[in-house]
Design a protein around this motif. Structure first.
Motif, PDB file in Angstrom:
ATOM      1  N   ASP A 166     -27.807 -31.130   2.801  1.00 12.09           N
ATOM      2  CA  ASP A 166     -27.668 -32.194   3.782  1.00 12.09           C
ATOM      3  C   ASP A 166     -28.998 -32.683   4.352  1.00 12.09           C
ATOM      4  N   GLY A 167     -30.110 -32.228   3.782  1.00 14.48           N
ATOM      5  CA  GLY A 167     -31.394 -32.672   4.279  1.00 14.48           C
ATOM      6  C   GLY A 167     -32.502 -31.667   4.056  1.00 14.48           C
ATOM      7  N   VAL A 168     -33.570 -31.799   4.819  1.00 18.82           N
ATOM      8  CA  VAL A 168     -34.761 -30.968   4.659  1.00 18.82           C
ATOM      9  C   VAL A 168     -35.140 -30.379   6.017  1.00 18.82           C
ATOM     10  N   VAL A 169     -35.515 -29.089   6.023  1.00 18.30           N
ATOM     11  CA  VAL A 169     -36.054 -28.471   7.220  1.00 18.30           C
ATOM     12  C   VAL A 169     -37.552 -28.285   7.015  1.00 18.30           C
ATOM     13  N   CYS A 170     -38.341 -28.911   7.880  1.00 19.70           N
ATOM     14  CA  CYS A 170     -39.797 -28.790   7.839  1.00 19.70           C
ATOM     15  C   CYS A 170     -40.235 -27.803   8.909  1.00 19.70           C
ATOM     16  N   HIS A 171     -40.901 -26.734   8.497  1.00 20.18           N
ATOM     17  CA  HIS A 171     -41.395 -25.722   9.424  1.00 20.18           C
ATOM     18  C   HIS A 171     -42.847 -26.031   9.786  1.00 20.18           C
ATOM     19  N   THR A 172     -43.131 -26.133  11.066  1.00 21.22           N
ATOM     20  CA  THR A 172     -44.494 -26.275  11.551  1.00 21.22           C
ATOM     21  C   THR A 172     -44.837 -25.021  12.368  1.00 21.22           C
ATOM     22  N   GLU A 173     -46.044 -24.955  12.880  1.00 15.43           N
ATOM     23  CA  GLU A 173     -46.470 -23.756  13.605  1.00 15.43           C
ATOM     24  C   GLU A 173     -45.674 -23.524  14.875  1.00 15.43           C
ATOM     25  N   ASN A 174     -45.221 -24.602  15.513  1.00  9.29           N
ATOM     26  CA  ASN A 174     -44.582 -24.465  16.823  1.00  9.29           C
ATOM     27  C   ASN A 174     -43.185 -25.047  16.902  1.00  9.29           C
ATOM     28  N   GLY A 175     -42.603 -25.380  15.765  1.00  6.20           N
ATOM     29  CA  GLY A 175     -41.264 -25.939  15.793  1.00  6.20           C
ATOM     30  C   GLY A 175     -40.797 -26.365  14.423  1.00  6.20           C
ATOM     31  N   ARG A 176     -39.482 -26.540  14.324  1.00  4.49           N
ATOM     32  CA  ARG A 176     -38.885 -27.001  13.075  1.00  4.49           C
ATOM     33  C   ARG A 176     -38.385 -28.434  13.252  1.00  4.49           C
ATOM     34  N   ILE A 177     -38.425 -29.172  12.143  1.00  5.26           N
ATOM     35  CA  ILE A 177     -37.914 -30.539  12.147  1.00  5.26           C
ATOM     36  C   ILE A 177     -36.784 -30.613  11.127  1.00  5.26           C
ATOM     37  N   PHE A 178     -35.584 -30.914  11.598  1.00  7.35           N
ATOM     38  CA  PHE A 178     -34.416 -31.034  10.739  1.00  7.35           C
ATOM     39  C   PHE A 178     -34.249 -32.519  10.420  1.00  7.35           C
ATOM     40  N   ALA A 179     -34.510 -32.888   9.188  1.00  9.37           N
ATOM     41  CA  ALA A 179     -34.520 -34.297   8.798  1.00  9.37           C
ATOM     42  C   ALA A 179     -33.511 -34.564   7.687  1.00  9.37           C
ATOM     43  N   LYS A 180     -32.845 -35.712   7.767  1.00 12.76           N
ATOM     44  CA  LYS A 180     -31.945 -36.108   6.681  1.00 12.76           C
ATOM     45  C   LYS A 180     -32.740 -36.515   5.444  1.00 12.76           C
ATOM     46  N   ASN A 181     -33.895 -37.144   5.676  1.00 12.37           N
ATOM     47  CA  ASN A 181     -34.773 -37.552   4.579  1.00 12.37           C
ATOM     48  C   ASN A 181     -36.220 -37.367   4.996  1.00 12.37           C
ATOM     49  N   VAL A 182     -37.095 -37.153   4.005  1.00 14.15           N
ATOM     50  CA  VAL A 182     -38.522 -36.998   4.250  1.00 14.15           C
ATOM     51  C   VAL A 182     -39.281 -37.982   3.380  1.00 14.15           C
ATOM     52  N   ILE A 183     -40.275 -38.633   3.972  1.00  9.21           N
ATOM     53  CA  ILE A 183     -41.200 -39.468   3.207  1.00  9.21           C
ATOM     54  C   ILE A 183     -42.572 -38.806   3.273  1.00  9.21           C
ATOM     55  N   PHE A 184     -43.084 -38.403   2.120  1.00  4.18           N
ATOM     56  CA  PHE A 184     -44.411 -37.802   2.038  1.00  4.18           C
ATOM     57  C   PHE A 184     -45.432 -38.913   1.837  1.00  4.18           C
ATOM     58  N   ALA A 185     -46.297 -39.101   2.824  1.00  4.47           N
ATOM     59  CA  ALA A 185     -47.352 -40.112   2.761  1.00  4.47           C
ATOM     60  C   ALA A 185     -48.686 -39.424   2.978  1.00  4.47           C
ATOM     61  N   MET A 186     -48.970 -38.449   2.132  1.00  4.14           N
ATOM     62  CA  MET A 186     -50.132 -37.577   2.315  1.00  4.14           C
ATOM     63  C   MET A 186     -51.336 -38.004   1.495  1.00  4.14           C
ATOM     64  N   GLY A 187     -51.249 -39.168   0.845  1.00  4.70           N
ATOM     65  CA  GLY A 187     -52.387 -39.650   0.087  1.00  4.70           C
ATOM     66  C   GLY A 187     -52.758 -38.713  -1.053  1.00  4.70           C
ATOM     67  N   TYR A 188     -54.064 -38.530  -1.224  1.00  4.86           N
ATOM     68  CA  TYR A 188     -54.553 -37.746  -2.353  1.00  4.86           C
ATOM     69  C   TYR A 188     -54.224 -36.266  -2.212  1.00  4.86           C
ATOM     70  N   GLU A 189     -53.951 -35.820  -0.991  1.00  2.00           N
ATOM     71  CA  GLU A 189     -53.592 -34.411  -0.791  1.00  2.00           C
ATOM     72  C   GLU A 189     -52.208 -34.092  -1.333  1.00  2.00           C
ATOM     73  N   THR A 190     -51.456 -35.107  -1.734  1.00  2.00           N
ATOM     74  CA  THR A 190     -50.177 -34.863  -2.399  1.00  2.00           C
ATOM     75  C   THR A 190     -50.372 -33.997  -3.634  1.00  2.00           C
ATOM     76  N   GLN A 191     -51.545 -34.125  -4.278  1.00  2.00           N
ATOM     77  CA  GLN A 191     -51.803 -33.356  -5.506  1.00  2.00           C
ATOM     78  C   GLN A 191     -51.900 -31.860  -5.245  1.00  2.00           C
ATOM     79  N   GLU A 192     -52.077 -31.461  -3.994  1.00  2.00           N
ATOM     80  CA  GLU A 192     -52.062 -30.041  -3.665  1.00  2.00           C
ATOM     81  C   GLU A 192     -50.633 -29.523  -3.553  1.00  2.00           C
ATOM     82  N   MET A 193     -49.706 -30.419  -3.306  1.00  2.00           N
ATOM     83  CA  MET A 193     -48.295 -30.048  -3.188  1.00  2.00           C
ATOM     84  C   MET A 193     -47.604 -30.086  -4.541  1.00  2.00           C
ATOM     85  N   LYS A 194     -47.848 -31.160  -5.267  1.00  2.00           N
ATOM     86  CA  LYS A 194     -47.284 -31.314  -6.611  1.00  2.00           C
ATOM     87  C   LYS A 194     -48.296 -32.056  -7.474  1.00  2.00           C
TER      88      LYS A 194
END
Length: 412
Positions: A215-243
């Motif tokens: 039903d969506g994506v859970v993003c874990h950060t250092e101080n909280g979680r974000i429960f999102a139905k959809n995620v848009i990755f706009a990380m530029g060239y650092e996307t290559q570190e993820m995939k």
């Protein structure tokens, strides 16, 4: 990834940048945007217009990644010519790509009156000159294809180039409908407007890991979680570190911004200037009376090596600038920098979903037209998340092979 080296040019143009808090609790949203650069700024603004419950996070301060090193040229033409796009992807797809870029530039030119912070988006003409006489036939063919498909293009011979500029080149294409911008101001103006429109923005909030659920994506950060139905990755060239995208290539590129000029060079309409050689040099003016020169691309090296290269490469860019405009002899660079730059092997950016990341979309505006690609992606993805099918995304598929899927009729 250390994206930039040297003295970056834009901070002095926006002294009181908007600031945003660090995420400190669990939250929920319809759409989570990862990245506060140009891609994240464009799509967050577009999502705010749709009324979607949206959150944007960045592990740094907003606008301090690759967008901080952006030189702000906005063009319909691309690193890959229309002729080459037609040869690679077929005439319909090649023209579709250029029409989307044209629509993207026009949409960007409409932004200033809608934003509270002046993004310094200024309409400009462009001059693409033949670097050597051998490039003239290809330039003539490009002119024919551009005009045949309704794009603004004038073919200039050597005499006409010389009459409008301080330099002489074998031939050139002159066009209107492009623009320049201050990228840092553009990013902040878009995110500021998105924030005032309801988008929640968090700086210095790093995504540590993700859970991809039905039903969506859970993003874990250092101080909280974000429960999102959809995620848009706009990380530029650092996307290559993820995939790793097999079709993506990262290099180092360099640029300078001069001190304000005491002499006005013979520079027709303060046009954007670039060349047919690959890799190419490019040049533009600024509202402050400065000049920007960029290029001298080379193989990606470690950040320390790039930092050392900034000095020598900036000197070479100054020499190229003075070679075109001899009246600028003695001009000095006030800002010199190097940065990671990404392109794709087939010349198209990546944008859209990926089968290995459910409920996720990517904006990878790789190539010299990244800001324009970000606007295209913002429109296509916002429509997609609103339930409107945009078959144009097939052209930019993250899993595309050599031949993109046939595209729909072109909308002008």
């Amino acid at each position: 990834m250390k994206l930039n080296s040297g003295q970056l040019p834009w901070d002095h143009t926006l002294l009181n940048k908007p600031a945003y808090p660090v995420l400190g609790e669990d939250i929920r949203c319809d759409c989570l945007i990862i990245g506060g650069g140009m891609g994240g700024a464009m799509v967050s603004y577009r999502m705010s217009l749709s009324g979607a419950d949206t959150v944007l996070i960045d592990k740094r301060a907003v606008g301090s990644g690759s967008s901080h090193a952006n030189t702000g040229l906005l063009q319909i033409a691309n690193d890959k010519s229309l002729t080459s796009c037609m040869n690679t992807f077929g005439e319909e797809n090649g023209v579709l790509f250029y029409k989307l870029c044209q629509q993207g530039v026009r949409a960007i030119l409409e932004l200033p009156g809608k934003l509270d912070i002046d993004p310094q988006i200024i309409p400009r003409s462009s001059l693409l000159y033949a670097s050597v006489p051998e490039d003239v036939p290809a330039l003539k063919l490009e002119h024919e294809n551009l005009t045949r498909h309704g794009f603004d293009s004038e073919y200039w011979d050597e005499e006409r180039v010389r009459s409008h500029y301080s330099f002489s080149k074998p031939a050139a294409l002159f066009s209107r409908g492009d623009a320049e911008t201050n990228p840092l101001r553009t990013v902040h103006s878009l995110i500021d407007k998105a924030h005032s429109g309801g988008v929640r923005v968090y700086e210095h909030t790093k995504a540590i890991r993700y859970e991809f659920n039905e039903d969506g994506v859970v993003c874990h950060t250092e101080n909280g979680r974000i429960f999102a139905k959809n995620v848009i990755f706009a990380m530029g060239y650092e996307t290559q570190e993820m995939k790793k995208d097999r079709g993506a290539e990262l290099i180092n590129t360099y640029a300078i911004m001069t001190k304000p000029l005491s002499v006005v060079p013979k520079w027709h309409e303060q046009s954007l200037i670039w060349e047919t050689a690959r890799p190419y040099l490019y040049f533009r003016t600024t509202p402050e009376g400065r000049l920007i020169a960029g290029g001298k691309d080379e193989q990606l090296t470690d950040p320390e090596r790039r930092s050392v290269r900034v000095l020598s490469q900036s000197q070479r860019l100054l020499e190229e600038l003075v070679a075109l405009f001899p009246e600028l002899h003695g001009i000095e660079a006030e800002y010199s920098w190097g940065a990671v730059f990404g392109s794709t092997r087939d010349g198209l950016p990546f944008m859209g979903p990926h089968p290995e990341y459910p409920h996720c979309y990517f904006i990878e505006g790789y190539g010299g037209n990244g800001t324009v690609y970000s606007m295209i992606a913002a429109e296509l993805l916002a429509d997609t998340l609103a339930g409107k099918k945009r078959p144009e995304l097939d052209l930019f598929s993250l899993t595309r092979t050599a031949k993109p899927v046939p595209s729909p009729a072109i909308q002008s």
